[in-house]
Design an enzyme around this catalytic site. Structure first.
Site, short mmCIF file in Angstrom:
data_model
loop_
_atom_site.label_atom_id
_atom_site.label_comp_id
_atom_site.label_asym_id
_atom_site.label_seq_id
_atom_site.Cartn_x
_atom_site.Cartn_y
_atom_site.Cartn_z
N ASN A 7 36.38 43.15 29.53
CA ASN A 7 37.35 43.27 28.44
C ASN A 7 37.68 41.86 27.95
O ASN A 7 38.45 41.14 28.59
CB ASN A 7 38.60 43.98 28.98
CG ASN A 7 39.71 44.07 27.94
OD1 ASN A 7 39.49 43.79 26.76
ND2 ASN A 7 40.90 44.46 28.37
N HIS A 95 45.43 50.59 26.99
CA HIS A 95 45.65 49.37 27.79
C HIS A 95 47.13 49.00 27.73
O HIS A 95 47.77 49.15 26.69
CB HIS A 95 44.78 48.23 27.25
CG HIS A 95 44.71 47.07 28.19
ND1 HIS A 95 45.76 46.19 28.33
CD2 HIS A 95 43.75 46.66 29.05
CE1 HIS A 95 45.43 45.28 29.24
NE2 HIS A 95 44.22 45.55 29.69
N GLU A 152 45.60 49.99 36.33
CA GLU A 152 45.86 48.56 36.13
C GLU A 152 47.33 48.26 36.39
O GLU A 152 48.17 48.41 35.48
CB GLU A 152 45.50 48.15 34.70
CG GLU A 152 44.03 48.27 34.39
CD GLU A 152 43.59 47.20 33.40
OE1 GLU A 152 42.64 46.48 33.72
OE2 GLU A 152 44.20 47.07 32.34
N SER A 189 43.24 41.12 37.68
CA SER A 189 42.83 39.91 38.40
C SER A 189 41.64 40.15 39.33
O SER A 189 41.58 39.61 40.44
CB SER A 189 44.02 39.32 39.17
OG SER A 189 45.07 39.00 38.27
P1 PGA Z 1 42.53 40.44 34.09
O1 PGA Z 1 42.66 41.59 32.97
O2 PGA Z 1 41.22 40.69 34.80
O3 PGA Z 1 42.54 39.16 33.32
O4 PGA Z 1 43.68 40.60 35.02
C1 PGA Z 1 42.31 42.91 33.26
C2 PGA Z 1 42.66 43.78 32.09
O5 PGA Z 1 43.77 43.65 31.55
O6 PGA Z 1 41.85 44.62 31.64
#
Ligand code: PGA
Length: 225
Positions: A7, A95, A152, A189
């Site tokens: 993403n 999201h 998430e 993350s």
């Molecule tokens: P990140 O984002 O890997 O930078 O934490 C994940 C996401 O929001 O899809």
């Protein structure tokens, strides 16, 4: 095969897309059989990325959002069928950044899922706690099994502090009870250092920050295998 979705959020220019694929192409043949990768660029770069992916049949094109409406007079919105026409296979919906900054409601997300499914796209639906029950309730049961899902945790996104697997596992179980056999991904993350742990409890990962630099992303793909 694990599913890894890159993403890119609101990152990258056309030049940076060229650079990313130049670096990835050099080594991609080593990984193509072990992982299903979806690249989700900003909407304006979808056509360019589609052209790059013509040489990489194992990587799929993803979008980061779609319109909750059909084709019509909705200025600024990109209809699901338009995404299909440029080669998109998977569309991220709901999201937490869309819910937070663009004020998307659970019903908006359900409408986007309906539009995506009708157009033949696979919706990748993002959910989080403590809102999971309400987020799921808005989506018709017959749609749930046709989606991919991403848990998430809000406090783990973009901060470099992933949620421990022990805390993710009960949420994955709750989600599993609601969505049948649909793939469930973890996002927040994710990096080369932690991806393998998540793959013991879910089917893939939604990756933001560590998908932007080819070196980081490739290290993550290697760690999957
Ligand atoms: P990140 O984002 O890997 O930078 O934490 C994940 C996401 O929001 O899809």
């Amino acid at each position: 095969m694990p599913i890894i979705v890159a993403n890119w959020k609101s990152h990258k220019t056309t030049t940076q897309v060229d650079e990313w694929f130049q670096a990835m192409l050099a080594d991609w043949w080593q990984h193509q059989d072990q992982v299903q990768v979806v690249v989700a660029p900003p909407a304006a770069l979808l056509g360019q990325v589609a052209q790059k992916l013509a040489d990489l049949p194992e990587m799929q094109l993803g979008a980061q959002d779609c319109s909750p409406f059909p084709v019509g007079a909705y200025t600024g919105a990109v209809a699901a069928s338009t995404l299909v026409s440029v080669g998109v296979k998977v569309v991220i919906v709901g999201h937490s950044e869309r819910r937070q900054y663009f004020h998307e409601t659970n019903q908006d997300v359900a409408n986007k899922i309906a539009q995506a499914l009708e157009a033949g796209l696979t919706p990748l639906v993002c959910v989080d706690q403590p809102y999971l029950a309400a987020q799921l309730a808005a989506i018709p049961d017959e749609h749930k099994a046709k989606c991919w899902w991403a848990y998430e945790p809000l406090e783990a996104i973009g901060l470099g502090v992933n949620q421990p697997v022990a805390e993710v596992e009960p949420v994955v179980k709750e989600l599993r009870a609601a969505v049948g056999q649909a793939p469930i991904l973890y996002g927040g993350s994710v990096s080369a250092a932690n991806i393998a742990e998540y793959l013991t409890i879910c089917q893939g990962a939604l990756v933001g920050g560590k998908s932007l630099e080819p070196r980081d992303f490739e290290a993550l793909i290697v760690a999957v295998q």
